[in-house]
Design a protein around this motif. Structure first.
Motif, PDB file in Angstrom:
ATOM      1  N   GLY A   1      -2.394   7.897 -13.508  1.00 24.73           N
ATOM      2  CA  GLY A   1      -3.605   8.705 -13.417  1.00 24.73           C
ATOM      3  C   GLY A   1      -4.379   8.517 -12.117  1.00 24.73           C
ATOM      4  N   ILE A   2      -3.696   8.038 -11.083  1.00 23.64           N
ATOM      5  CA  ILE A   2      -4.381   7.881  -9.790  1.00 23.64           C
ATOM      6  C   ILE A   2      -4.435   9.240  -9.102  1.00 23.64           C
ATOM      7  N   ASP A   3      -5.604   9.602  -8.601  1.00 27.94           N
ATOM      8  CA  ASP A   3      -5.713  10.857  -7.869  1.00 27.94           C
ATOM      9  C   ASP A   3      -5.246  10.617  -6.434  1.00 27.94           C
ATOM     10  N   VAL A   4      -3.940  10.520  -6.282  1.00 26.01           N
ATOM     11  CA  VAL A   4      -3.340  10.161  -4.993  1.00 26.01           C
ATOM     12  C   VAL A   4      -3.786  11.149  -3.910  1.00 26.01           C
ATOM     13  N   LYS A   5      -3.837  12.417  -4.299  1.00 28.38           N
ATOM     14  CA  LYS A   5      -4.188  13.462  -3.334  1.00 28.38           C
ATOM     15  C   LYS A   5      -5.539  13.210  -2.681  1.00 28.38           C
ATOM     16  N   SER A   6      -6.496  12.690  -3.473  1.00 30.96           N
ATOM     17  CA  SER A   6      -7.836  12.531  -2.913  1.00 30.96           C
ATOM     18  C   SER A   6      -7.819  11.570  -1.720  1.00 30.96           C
ATOM     19  N   TYR A   7      -6.859  10.659  -1.701  1.00 33.30           N
ATOM     20  CA  TYR A   7      -6.713   9.771  -0.550  1.00 33.30           C
ATOM     21  C   TYR A   7      -5.880  10.445   0.541  1.00 33.30           C
ATOM     22  N   ALA A   8      -4.751  11.008   0.113  1.00 36.53           N
ATOM     23  CA  ALA A   8      -3.800  11.555   1.089  1.00 36.53           C
ATOM     24  C   ALA A   8      -4.429  12.672   1.918  1.00 36.53           C
ATOM     25  N   GLN A   9      -5.248  13.510   1.278  1.00 31.45           N
ATOM     26  CA  GLN A   9      -5.797  14.642   2.031  1.00 31.45           C
ATOM     27  C   GLN A   9      -6.870  14.196   3.027  1.00 31.45           C
ATOM     28  N   ARG A  10      -7.362  12.961   2.877  1.00 37.52           N
ATOM     29  CA  ARG A  10      -8.279  12.434   3.893  1.00 37.52           C
ATOM     30  C   ARG A  10      -7.537  11.569   4.908  1.00 37.52           C
ATOM     31  N   GLY A  11      -6.236  11.494   4.769  1.00 36.44           N
ATOM     32  CA  GLY A  11      -5.457  10.696   5.701  1.00 36.44           C
ATOM     33  C   GLY A  11      -5.575   9.207   5.454  1.00 36.44           C
ATOM     34  N   GLN A  12      -6.003   8.871   4.238  1.00 32.74           N
ATOM     35  CA  GLN A  12      -6.276   7.469   3.926  1.00 32.74           C
ATOM     36  C   GLN A  12      -5.094   6.852   3.187  1.00 32.74           C
TER      37      GLN A  12
ATOM     38  N   ILE B   1      -3.352   4.383   0.393  1.00 29.20           N
ATOM     39  CA  ILE B   1      -3.777   4.203  -0.991  1.00 29.20           C
ATOM     40  C   ILE B   1      -3.577   2.754  -1.411  1.00 29.20           C
ATOM     41  N   VAL B   2      -4.669   2.107  -1.771  1.00 33.59           N
ATOM     42  CA  VAL B   2      -4.615   0.744  -2.298  1.00 33.59           C
ATOM     43  C   VAL B   2      -5.374   0.753  -3.613  1.00 33.59           C
ATOM     44  N   ARG B   3      -4.653   0.799  -4.702  1.00 33.34           N
ATOM     45  CA  ARG B   3      -5.308   0.873  -5.999  1.00 33.34           C
ATOM     46  C   ARG B   3      -4.725  -0.182  -6.929  1.00 33.34           C
ATOM     47  N   ALA B   4      -5.621  -0.841  -7.665  1.00 33.00           N
ATOM     48  CA  ALA B   4      -5.191  -1.916  -8.554  1.00 33.00           C
ATOM     49  C   ALA B   4      -4.155  -1.425  -9.559  1.00 33.00           C
ATOM     50  N   SER B   5      -4.286  -0.194 -10.018  1.00 30.02           N
ATOM     51  CA  SER B   5      -3.433   0.244 -11.115  1.00 30.02           C
ATOM     52  C   SER B   5      -2.040   0.685 -10.671  1.00 30.02           C
ATOM     53  N   CYS B   6      -1.843   0.970  -9.376  1.00 30.29           N
ATOM     54  CA  CYS B   6      -0.556   1.528  -8.930  1.00 30.29           C
ATOM     55  C   CYS B   6       0.600   0.590  -9.275  1.00 30.29           C
TER      56      CYS B   6
ATOM     57  N   ARG C   1       0.858  -1.174   0.000  1.00 31.22           N
ATOM     58  CA  ARG C   1       0.000   0.000   0.000  1.00 31.22           C
ATOM     59  C   ARG C   1       0.904   1.237   0.000  1.00 31.22           C
ATOM     60  N   ILE C   2       0.304   2.393  -0.273  1.00 32.42           N
ATOM     61  CA  ILE C   2       1.042   3.635  -0.056  1.00 32.42           C
ATOM     62  C   ILE C   2       0.481   4.251   1.214  1.00 32.42           C
TER      63      ILE C   2
ATOM     64  N   LEU D   1       5.807   4.073   0.174  1.00 32.79           N
ATOM     65  CA  LEU D   1       5.429   2.758  -0.334  1.00 32.79           C
ATOM     66  C   LEU D   1       5.844   1.718   0.690  1.00 32.79           C
ATOM     67  N   GLU D   2       4.900   0.865   1.102  1.00 33.42           N
ATOM     68  CA  GLU D   2       5.219  -0.084   2.165  1.00 33.42           C
ATOM     69  C   GLU D   2       4.563  -1.432   1.931  1.00 33.42           C
ATOM     70  N   ASN D   3       5.149  -2.448   2.540  1.00 32.93           N
ATOM     71  CA  ASN D   3       4.550  -3.770   2.552  1.00 32.93           C
ATOM     72  C   ASN D   3       4.353  -4.175   4.009  1.00 32.93           C
ATOM     73  N   GLY D   4       3.178  -4.673   4.321  1.00 31.30           N
ATOM     74  CA  GLY D   4       2.949  -5.154   5.678  1.00 31.30           C
ATOM     75  C   GLY D   4       1.756  -6.083   5.710  1.00 31.30           C
ATOM     76  N   SER D   5       1.869  -7.156   6.485  1.00 35.12           N
ATOM     77  CA  SER D   5       0.805  -8.162   6.468  1.00 35.12           C
ATOM     78  C   SER D   5      -0.156  -8.029   7.647  1.00 35.12           C
ATOM     79  N   VAL D   6       0.287  -7.322   8.698  1.00 38.82           N
ATOM     80  CA  VAL D   6      -0.508  -7.317   9.929  1.00 38.82           C
ATOM     81  C   VAL D   6      -1.914  -6.762   9.700  1.00 38.82           C
ATOM     82  N   ASP D   7      -1.977  -5.701   8.892  1.00 34.47           N
ATOM     83  CA  ASP D   7      -3.276  -5.046   8.695  1.00 34.47           C
ATOM     84  C   ASP D   7      -3.755  -5.236   7.252  1.00 34.47           C
ATOM     85  N   LEU D   8      -3.515  -6.418   6.716  1.00 38.69           N
ATOM     86  CA  LEU D   8      -3.761  -6.684   5.302  1.00 38.69           C
ATOM     87  C   LEU D   8      -5.139  -6.217   4.832  1.00 38.69           C
TER      88      LEU D   8
END
Lengths: 443, 458
Positions: free
Chosen positions: A393-404, A406-411, A372-373, A428-435
């Protein structure tokens, strides 16, 4: 000139300032190299192929590298996207259109009128004889230019991001896989009278690797090696893809290994801002890319059923299927639109809207991957750099500004959003705990 | 119910968005400046050509209609609190049931001679950016004599310097203090930025104040005089000496004002059904260690969200939590979590590590008694906000923080990590032997943070 200021507000024409004499000389060298190419393209009989080839490749390479060094040597390491929005090449201006038309014309010749490449193919004979043991064909010309573009502009990309080790290592990786696995190894296999096999492309991108015809041909003509190659393709498609995507997201392939990705990330870097960020483009993307994937899956199943029934199902249509796909998707979409239109639609049009491999990797990434990002708390200032520089073409900001997160198929995990963020918000991170909570809204 | 919001900056926009999330009230946003709410902090990137204006818009165009957020582009001339009515510039009036004032700031001008000349301006609004573009033509027309002078050593000043630098325009940067932004940055960080400004070829003049601006016959700025008697020929003078609440139009309204619109902890003004948020709001009783007016993106955003709750019937006090902020000084990113004062108070100790190349540093402040960490100051290194906040909130001792410092690291993958250098330095200075006990790992961070939920629930 008249509508540009409205968009960028710039009325002061800032770009032409400060192109140094050395940069101009380097560009002149590139122009000489291009001239070699154009002259041989136009001629029937090439004057001394070895000298012409050496002359053109050396001037092209030296000129490009010199220009890149001159461009970045004076500035401190860091994000320097100054003037990107004013430049003709990166902004669908005159240069953008000219380059687009030129590359498109090259693709049209390459796919449908190879004879029109004239002496260009002949010029590459010496190189082709040397590494493949046979005369050049148009695909060898294409492969050489392609690899050269990845290497030269890869170096430029590394200079641009010399403060960013993720970008450096990732670029070395795509350069390595392009040169080794998409250029040299297939050539050496030919040299040793083995099939020209691409180890880093698998079904469904290299859709015919699992078609009955290919499988039969490989296993019948190349004995043990053929069986291994079929086995390799199947293992990559059905085991490596889901497993590696679970661990690292689709980036392990799309922005680290794949040749299409290699060109997009290096030669295509200047055009990443051109991708359409709108919601409607996202909708179109999901329809198109999954349709292509479904089409390939159905075609593959049909072909196998047909082969099992010994041609009773499709009869003579069986070849038609793969030919139609090859024309529409393989040539038109991935070649002409995908690369020729870099300066118009951006550098990842094929990867975003058409590539069945990306579709498959994306499904794994969206639903079952540690990748995820991460958004860093509430630090986003909504500036829009991340979205603007996202090639997918991912609107990364729309997630980041909500503090969310980013998990998008196209990334494709190129990491540029994180690099251009002026406030250190994205990682950019990988982690399984909160999959399963990766994309959860923070409270 | 009809809710009117004056201003469509981040505070006003966030208020509108969160009210809409909870209710179907009619919401009208009024802005003179821009039809599209945009990110003010991104204006510099539009000038530098990193972005187009539309890239800075907070939401896509369809968002406003889809969420029934009405917009009016006009100026509010007067607020009539008795009739609950606004008078707009075009003569129209607008009734409200509840009013949110989120009208932001305007750049300070301290009555310098020549401050109204053409080519003299601050940078706050979209219109400021447009006039900067206009002045850029004049600057470039000066050819070899082209120069912009910037007055005021703060965040906008250095942004402006970077903007001109991106267009190859020479900059003279006048800073009153003896080091850049040293009212906020501790000395080492401040000095790092001094050096960084200079390595970009900016003519940084510390201890220097503006005395006078003079113009040519056409009324355009031509020279700037400093308090040392220096004369600097220029075609632009940027005045970036802070901002003040933009509340001129409220003077007669009866709403209690001081420097800003006075509000209580629920962001209510002196008048019923009128709230103020963002840059223009002045808290009557700010939390300890916080200022009454904080003209910062993040506080505006939080106030918008808070006031939305109150208006939707869940009366919520404004609790900004642990202070944080961020900026970027040319190539050096800056993050701060918690309280990191410019001058170290007697009860605190500080651990300051700086990279030998002098463009990265990490500072951790902690209490002399017990060692509880109180703040993090980062230059050129990214740290995780949630992790730092948790340590500060839970008053975690420095030794424990250092052991787990990797959890805070938010730099991209493969970046060199400096945790062990930071620990070495602490160990050397304090004769201790603290070792890193965890590596950077998303899983560990997830576990560490979800721990927080359990503890605070219990």
């Amino acid at each position: 000139m008249n509508n540009q200021p409205l968009e960028s507000i710039s009325i002061a024409q800032p770009h032409p300032v400060n192109t140094s004499l050395r940069q101009k000389m380097a560009l002149a060298l590139v122009a000489v190299g291009l001239l070699f190419v154009l002259v041989t393209w136009a001629s029937r009989q090439v004057w001394n192929p070895l000298l012409s080839l050496t002359g053109s490749l050396v001037t092209l390479s030296v000129g490009t590298l010199w220009y890149a060094f001159e461009t970045y040597k004076g500035s401190l390491p860091g994000i320097k996207n100054n003037g990107v929005m004013f430049r003709s090449l990166s902004n669908r201006g005159v240069w953008g259109w000219m380059v687009g038309v030129f590359i498109t014309a090259f693709y049209v010749c390459l796919y449908w009128f190879p004879k029109m490449l004239g002496g260009l193919v002949q010029m590459f004979d010496p190189l082709s004889m040397f590494i493949r043991g046979r005369a050049a064909d148009q695909w060898f010309v294409y492969g050489t230019f392609y690899t050269l573009a990845v290497l030269l502009l890869g170096v430029k990309f590394m200079l641009k991001y010399r403060h960013n080790r993720y970008q450096q290592i990732r670029t070395i990786s795509v350069m390595f896989f392009q040169l080794g696995f998409s250029f040299l190894i297939p050539a050496w296999m030919l040299l040793m009278n083995q099939p020209e096999f691409y180890f880093t492309y698998f079904w469904p991108l290299k859709y015919d690797y699992l078609f009955p015809n290919t499988v039969n041909w490989l296993t019948n003509s190349y004995a043990h090696l053929g069986v291994f190659l079929v086995f390799w393709g199947a293992v990559m498609s059905f085991i490596a893809v889901p497993v590696l995507t679970y661990f690292f997201g689709k980036r392990w392939y799309c922005s680290w290994v794949c040749g299409c990705g290699a060109l997009a990330e290096t030669a295509g870097d200047s055009f990443r801002t051109l991708s359409d960020k709108s919601l409607s483009a996202w909708k179109l993307e999901r329809w198109l890319i999954h349709s292509v994937l479904v089409f390939i899956i159905i075609t593959t199943i049909l072909l196998w059923a047909n082969s099992w029934k010994q041609g009773a199902i499709l009869g003579e249509y069986s070849m038609g299927f793969s030919k139609t796909y090859g024309f529409l998707i393989g040539s038109m979409f991935s070649g002409v639109i995908g690369t020729g239109f870099y300066p118009i639609f951006g550098n990842r049009v094929w990867c975003r809207f058409g590539c069945p491999q990306a579709a498959l990797l994306g499904i794994f990434q969206k639903f079952f991957s540690r990748f995820r990002i991460t958004t860093n708390g509430g630090q986003c200032i909504s500036c829009g750099n991340c979205s603007t520089y996202c090639e997918m073409g991912i609107d990364v900001k729309s997630y980041a500004q909500r503090g969310q997160d980013i998990v998008r198929a196209s990334c494709v995990g190129c990491g540029i959003c994180s690099a251009v963020c002026p406030r250190g918000v994205l990682r950019l991170e990988n982690g399984s705990v909160d999959l399963m909570d990766r994309a959860k809204y923070p409270e | 119910m009809k809710i009117v919001i004056i201003g469509n900056g981040i505070a006003g926009t966030n208020a509108a968005r969160f009210i809409r999330k909870r209710t179907d009230h009619q919401i009208i946003m009024i802005s003179e400046e821009s039809w599209q709410p945009y990110s003010r902090t991104a204006l510099m990137y539009v000038y530098m050509g990193h972005l187009k204006l539309k890239d800075t818009h907070l939401y896509e165009d369809w968002f406003w209609e889809k969420n029934c957020l009405e917009r009016i582009q006009s100026r509010v001339n007067r607020v009539d609190i008795h009739k609950k009515q606004l008078q707009l510039q075009d003569g129209k009036t607008l009734e409200y049931d509840k009013l949110i004032i989120a009208c932001g700031s305007r750049p300070n001008k301290f009555g310098w001679p020549g401050q109204s000349l053409k080519g003299v301006q601050g940078l706050y609004h979209l219109q400021d950016l447009e006039s900067m573009e206009g002045s850029t033509l004049d600057i470039l027309a000066a050819g070899k004599n082209a120069r912009a002078v910037i007055v005021g050593g703060g965040l906008i000043g250095i942004e402006m310097a970077e903007m001109f630098h991106s267009r190859h325009i020479p900059v003279t940067f006048l800073v009153r203090e003896n080091s850049f932004w040293n009212q906020v940055l501790p000395p080492e960080e401040s000095d790092m930025i001094n050096r960084h400004i200079r390595e970009h070829g900016i003519d940084l003049r510390l201890n220097t104040e503006l005395k006078e601006i003079t113009g040519d016959a056409a009324g355009k700025v031509s020279e700037v005089y400093t308090n040392h008697g220096d004369r600097i020929a220029c075609q632009f003078a940027g005045l970036t000496v802070g901002v003040s609440p933009n509340i001129e139009f409220l003077k007669e309204s009866g709403i209690k004002l001081n420097r800003g619109v006075l509000v209580n902890e629920w962001l209510e003004t002196s008048e019923k059904d009128i709230y103020a948020i963002g840059d223009c709001a002045e808290l009557q009783q700010p939390d300890s260690g916080r200022r009454a007016i904080e003209a910062v993106w993040y506080t505006g955003r939080m106030m918008g969200q808070t006031v939305a709750q109150t208006i939707c019937g869940v009366k919520t006090a404004y609790k900004p939590g642990i202070w944080f902020n961020s900026a970027k000084f040319f190539d050096i990113e800056y993050q701060v979590y918690g309280d990191v004062p410019a001058v170290l108070p007697a009860h605190l100790e500080t651990l300051y590590w700086e990279h030998p190349e002098g463009r990265k540093s990490v500072r951790i402040n902690f209490e002399k008694n017990g060692g509880a960490v109180t703040g993090f100051n980062l230059m050129g290194v990214r740290y995780r906000q949630e992790v730092c906040e948790k340590w500060i909130k839970e008053r975690t001792p420095i030794s424990q923080v250092l052991e787990n410092l990797s959890l805070a690291n938010f730099d991209p993958e493969f970046f060199r990590q400096y945790e062990s250098e930071i620990l070495d330095q602490y160990n050397r200075q304090n004769n201790t032997n603290i070792r890193l006990s965890s590596k950077r790992s998303r899983n560990q961070v997830s576990r560490f943070l979800s721990n927080l939920g359990q503890q605070s629930n219990a």
